[in-house]
Design an enzyme around this catalytic site. Structure first.
Site, PDB file in Angstrom:
ATOM      1  N   THR A  12      -0.153  15.762   3.718  1.00  9.37           N
ATOM      2  CA  THR A  12      -0.881  14.503   3.574  1.00  9.37           C
ATOM      3  C   THR A  12      -2.375  14.790   3.730  1.00  9.37           C
ATOM      4  OG1 THR A  12      -0.820  14.028   5.920  1.00  9.37           O
ATOM      5  CG2 THR A  12       1.023  13.203   4.620  1.00  9.37           C
ATOM      6  N   ASP A  20      -3.018  -0.650  -0.626  1.00  6.40           N
ATOM      7  CA  ASP A  20      -3.765   0.226   0.284  1.00  6.40           C
ATOM      8  C   ASP A  20      -5.171  -0.322   0.462  1.00  6.40           C
ATOM      9  OD1 ASP A  20      -3.090   3.536   0.988  1.00  6.40           O
ATOM     10  OD2 ASP A  20      -5.007   2.651   1.571  1.00  6.40           O
ATOM     11  N   TYR A  72      -0.489   4.748  19.526  1.00  6.32           N
ATOM     12  CA  TYR A  72       0.337   5.028  18.346  1.00  6.32           C
ATOM     13  C   TYR A  72       1.819   4.918  18.692  1.00  6.32           C
ATOM     14  CZ  TYR A  72       2.351   7.520  14.388  1.00  6.32           C
ATOM     15  OH  TYR A  72       3.099   7.862  13.298  1.00  6.32           O
ATOM     16  N   LYS A 105       4.431   2.045  17.244  1.00 11.87           N
ATOM     17  CA  LYS A 105       5.590   2.407  16.411  1.00 11.87           C
ATOM     18  C   LYS A 105       6.902   2.005  17.100  1.00 11.87           C
ATOM     19  CE  LYS A 105       3.986   4.432  12.609  1.00 11.87           C
ATOM     20  NZ  LYS A 105       4.343   3.994  11.257  1.00 11.87           N
ATOM     21  N   PHE A 153       3.105  17.652   6.729  1.00 15.01           N
ATOM     22  CA  PHE A 153       1.752  18.220   6.668  1.00 15.01           C
ATOM     23  C   PHE A 153       1.079  18.101   5.295  1.00 15.01           C
ATOM     24  CE2 PHE A 153       3.726  20.743  10.179  1.00 15.01           C
ATOM     25  CZ  PHE A 153       2.956  20.192  11.192  1.00 15.01           C
ATOM     26  N   ASP A 189      -6.535  -5.322   2.430  1.00 15.81           N
ATOM     27  CA  ASP A 189      -6.616  -5.109   3.871  1.00 15.81           C
ATOM     28  C   ASP A 189      -5.444  -5.857   4.510  1.00 15.81           C
ATOM     29  OD1 ASP A 189      -7.083  -5.067   6.550  1.00 15.81           O
ATOM     30  OD2 ASP A 189      -9.129  -5.880   6.454  1.00 15.81           O
ATOM     31  N   SER A 247      -1.967   7.564  -0.672  1.00 12.74           N
ATOM     32  CA  SER A 247      -1.819   9.010  -0.456  1.00 12.74           C
ATOM     33  C   SER A 247      -0.569   9.277   0.385  1.00 12.74           C
ATOM     34  CB  SER A 247      -3.059   9.547   0.273  1.00 12.74           C
ATOM     35  OG  SER A 247      -3.170   8.890   1.527  1.00 12.74           O
TER      36      SER A 247
END
Ligand code: ZN
Length: 658
Positions: free
Chosen positions: A591, A441, A555, A559, A589, A461, A420
């Site tokens: 997603t 994915d 996060y 990153k 946005f 995975d 996605s």
């Protein structure tokens, strides 16, 4: 062989042309009769022209159409009387023949008629069916082929020695047919080429073909030359074999002058064939029918010595080119079929679709060779005849019709987190540029994301090293290597300040956003360094790298660490001709994460409307997944050929970053 004709299906056909479409598709459904655009069919129909005059028209398969899927529009309507007059000329050059065929059609938008159109025209039957049936080419390429065909068919078939398709073949058939056809004649065998059947109606011509090919198959069965079931061979897998395959792809791409896809078929049939003690004899005779040469070249490469193959191809060209009517330019000397005792059958081509065709053709060729061998020996046409077809302008024109290849044709890209959002958009941008794309994915929906030969979706995975290695092996087996890697997969957990951040949460984010990417980069490196145009890695970073936010410690830190990892890789892998660049998107946005409700709530939180919230950046523009994906694809392309270790924001401009 059994007839697929069904009266109720045929009853739905409202014209002779529709019946012609129907039985052409029946032929096309059987791959032992028709393979990838091979063979052709026709019907002769008398029609009224615009002046009200009755005119017989030959509807013959147009070039570029496949019998399996042909429609009425795929048949070219050519004026029959003119074709019959042409057949009486003493000679006709290929370009002039095509000119005559095209300029004597009754529909301006029709496809170019088959080069065998004149041959169809001279046969005095309404319906003519012509496949290059496996059983027929197996027998006609065997020792004493012609005598065997006479034994099978008696006086029911006119037998034509091999002549290259085109005007000369049509003329020879007309002459032979006039002398040899009798009341029992229902067809024609073209030695080393294929078979014709004729009929007063669609059913008769089609069912005669089924019966005629069935007789050839029965003959093979009686001579114990039918059953070619391979011996079981232990399957070969493993990363070392994958690397061998990627090295082979690199060698072949260098020789070809462009990147190629190399698909490995390490099944019982291919491995047992490649390991036969007589392989250097039986596989070095030539193709089963000459038109296969444009897909497979005349000979497969045995083993992996590409330089030796190139030398022998150059010799073949130098030997036969002087005999050609006009001067020829040598095609690339790279093999299209490789037979190797360890790798099995490798099919080579410019795209995954082309490679599929090559593999199908050679799969049938192995059966044909083995059956002819069981009859006493496989003898293909002399090299000179194959050269004439390989370098025939009309065949070359078919290949050229493909047009200019897309930017990433022959290259392989892997995208993680592809089910996605940005990952899915990257898959689309890379496919649109011609790459073969592997989408990974955790979400099983990735397997059904796209269809087509250029796509594989694998559920994986990425935090499992074993699962990823297995996926990588599978990808290399199918496409031959890896050129581009898009590291997109990542998670963004809900806001949590450091004083409340649980160790497990921190570690989970690090495992997915950072650790998994180290494993991917390390395992992909041996393949990326073999990429014909140099390897490329694009890291989908985040605005949080240059401008972190409160509540996103795990996060932002993950990153930022990934960003640093990419910079070190850029330094270490430059000498392997691998480029690594990062993108820093922000506020994308469209997603799955951003439902209308979440968007509305966030906008309200900042006292903005949804539109103001979406375009809350310096340029007042909305950044979409597609924007990020297009930049990702361009970073893999020539615009960024001299850039590595760069970080490019794609965020509409952020005052904290600028
Ligand atoms: Zn043919």
């Amino acid at each position: 062989m059994h007839s697929l004709w069904k009266d109720d299906e045929a009853a739905n056909c409202n014209s002779e042309l529709e019946l012609r479409v129907y039985t052409s598709r029946l032929l096309g459904q059987d791959k032992t009769l028709v393979l990838h655009g091979g063979g052709n069919t026709s019907v002769k129909i008398t029609e009224k022209n615009i002046l009200g005059e009755e005119e017989p028209i030959l509807y013959v398969k147009g070039s570029g159409w496949d019998l399996e899927t042909i429609a009425a529009a795929g048949f070219a309507p050519v004026r029959l009387e003119h074709l019959k007059k042409l057949a009486k000329l003493p000679s006709l050059s290929d370009p002039e023949m095509v000119n005559q065929l095209v300029t004597h059609q009754t529909r301006a938008t029709a496809p170019v008629p088959s080069v065998e159109a004149i041959l169809h025209a001279i046969l005095p039957y309404p319906y003519v069916d012509h496949p290059h049936a496996d059983a027929i080419v197996a027998i006609t390429n065997a020792v004493d082929g012609e005598a065997r065909i006479r034994e099978i068919y008696g006086d029911t078939m006119v037998i034509i020695p091999y002549v290259m398709p085109g005007f000369d073949l049509a003329k020879l058939c007309a002459e032979r047919f006039a002398v040899e056809a009798g009341p029992n004649t229902i067809g024609m065998v073209l030695l080393n080429h294929g078979i014709f059947s004729f009929g007063q109606n669609a059913k008769e011509s089609y069912e005669r073909m089924i019966a005629l090919v069935g007789r050839a198959e029965d003959y093979l069965k009686q001579r114990k030359a039918w059953d070619v079931t391979p011996t079981a061979v232990p399957p070969a897998h493993g990363m070392e074999l994958a690397r061998e395959q990627a090295r082979l792809r690199a060698d072949i791409s260098r020789t070809a002058g462009f990147p190629v896809i190399v698909a490995r078929h390490a099944n019982d049939k291919s491995l047992s064939f490649a390991r036969r003690v007589d392989i250097s004899t039986i596989a070095q005779q030539g193709p089963a029918t000459p038109d296969h040469v444009i897909r497979t070249k005349r000979l497969p490469m045995l083993g992996r010595d590409v330089a030796a193959y190139v030398e022998s191809y150059k010799k073949y060209f130098a030997t036969h080119e002087p005999q050609a009517k006009e001067r020829k330019t040598m095609l690339d000397a790279a093999p299209r079929v490789v037979l190797d005792a360890e790798l099995g059958l490798c099919a080579v081509g410019k795209s995954a679709q082309e490679v599929g065709i090559v593999a199908d053709i050679y799969d049938h060729t192995m059966d044909i060779i083995l059956r002819a061998t069981a009859l006493g020996g496989y003898r293909a046409l002399p090299a000179g005849d194959i050269f004439d077809v390989e370098y025939w302008d009309l065949e070359q024109a078919k290949l050229r019709k493909g047009g200019k290849p897309l930017q990433f044709t022959g290259e392989v890209a892997m995208v993680t987190g592809a089910a996605s959002g940005i990952g899915k958009a990257c898959v689309e941008s890379l496919l649109a540029r011609g790459a073969a794309v592997v989408a990974l994915d955790l979400d099983a929906r990735v397997t059904a994301l796209k269809t087509g030969a250029n796509f594989i979706g694998l559920q994986c995975d990425l935090t499992s090293e074993a699962q990823f290695k297995q996926a990588l092996e599978q990808i290399v087996e199918k496409f031959g290597g890896l050129d581009m890697l898009v590291l997109n997969a990542g998670i963004f957990p809900g806001g949590c300040r450091i004083d409340a951040l649980k160790t497990e949460e921190w570690q989970k984010v690090m495992r997915i956003n950072l650790d998994a990417n180290l494993v991917l980069m390390r395992e992909c490196h041996p393949f990326l360094r073999l990429a014909p145009r140099g390897g490329r890695v694009v890291v989908i970073g985040s605005k949080n790298v240059p401008a972190p936010g409160p509540g996103a410690a795990a996060y932002s830190a993950s990153k930022a660490a990934l960003n640093q990892l990419a910079r070190v890789a850029a330094l270490e892998w430059g000498s392997d001709n691998i480029r690594i660049n990062s993108l820093h998107p922000n506020a994308v946005f469209d997603t799955g994460l951003w439902t209308p409700e979440v968007l509305a709530a966030r906008a309200k939180h900042y006292g903005l409307t949804v539109d103001e919230y979406k375009t809350n950046n310096v340029l007042k523009t909305e950044v979409t997944s597609k924007d990020v994906a297009e930049l990702t694809a361009e970073m893999c392309g020539s615009l960024f050929a001299k850039t590595t270790g760069a970080q490019v924001p794609v965020d509409g401009g952020n005052d904290r970053v600028i």
